[in-house]
Design an enzyme around this catalytic site. Structure first.
Site, short mmCIF file in Angstrom:
data_model
loop_
_atom_site.label_atom_id
_atom_site.label_comp_id
_atom_site.label_asym_id
_atom_site.label_seq_id
_atom_site.Cartn_x
_atom_site.Cartn_y
_atom_site.Cartn_z
N GLU A 111 0.30 -3.20 -5.86
CA GLU A 111 0.77 -4.59 -6.13
C GLU A 111 1.73 -4.46 -7.33
O GLU A 111 1.42 -3.62 -8.42
CB GLU A 111 -0.05 -5.71 -6.45
N TYR A 123 8.81 3.15 -7.11
CA TYR A 123 7.93 3.31 -6.11
C TYR A 123 8.81 3.44 -4.83
O TYR A 123 8.33 4.17 -3.92
CB TYR A 123 7.19 1.80 -5.92
#
Length: 178
Positions: A111, A123
């Site tokens: 998250e 990411y």
């Protein structure tokens, strides 16, 4: 020029003060010393650090994931703000994913705050895709979290991807020591 003398190693009990200090700097005390100690004691947790012997800040970056069934759940990724934009986030994320691959895990998830554009970009650079959103996830301000996933970690092509990432990391951090 080698100005940081960076070395990757698993975090040990002797490193916990530095870990808590980096947590405080990056997250404002997300986890306590006792929480990090539990992470160290768990066989389902990998807690890695990028350390420097030449910097006043010994621990430059850290990352952690939990091994849950076939999944690596990335719980912490932190880089001391003094060392942002030097490739340390890429390096610690690479080594977390390599460790998860070595454990035989199929997927990785995490998250991230919807407002954390640099982390989201990092990411995505490593193949994570958006899988959903957790409303009001962060207790400090009620901010939403994006749920990101990376799958196919045990597919044959992932080993090639890992090798490409490693080259990218080494090119960026020419002084890196494993």
């Amino acid at each position: 020029m080698n100005t940081l003398n960076i070395k990757l190693k698993p975090v040990t009990a002797e490193d916990l003060d530095a870990v808590v200090t980096l947590d405080r700097i990056c997250f404002g005390r997300l986890w306590s010393l006792e929480t990090y100690q539990r992470e160290l004691d768990s066989p389902y947790c990998d807690l890695l650090g990028l350390f420097s012997t030449l910097s006043s800040e010994k621990l430059l970056a850290m990352g952690c994931f939990w091994s849950i069934l076939e999944e690596a759940h990335v719980t912490i990724l932190a880089v001391n703000p003094q060392y942002h934009h030097q490739g340390l986030g890429q390096a610690i994320l690479y080594f977390l994913l390599k460790s998860a691959y070595d454990r035989g895990l199929e997927r990785a998830t995490l998250e991230v705050r919807v407002s954390n554009s640099p982390a989201i970009s990092l990411y995505q650079k490593f193949g994570f895709k958006r899988a959903g959103k957790r409303p009001n996830y962060y207790q400090d301000n009620g901010e939403d979290a994006l749920i990101l996933w990376l799958s196919g970690m045990q597919q044959p092509q992932f080993q090639t991807t890992l090798a490409q990432w490693y080259t990218m990391i080494c090119d960026r951090l020419s002084f890196f020591q494993e």
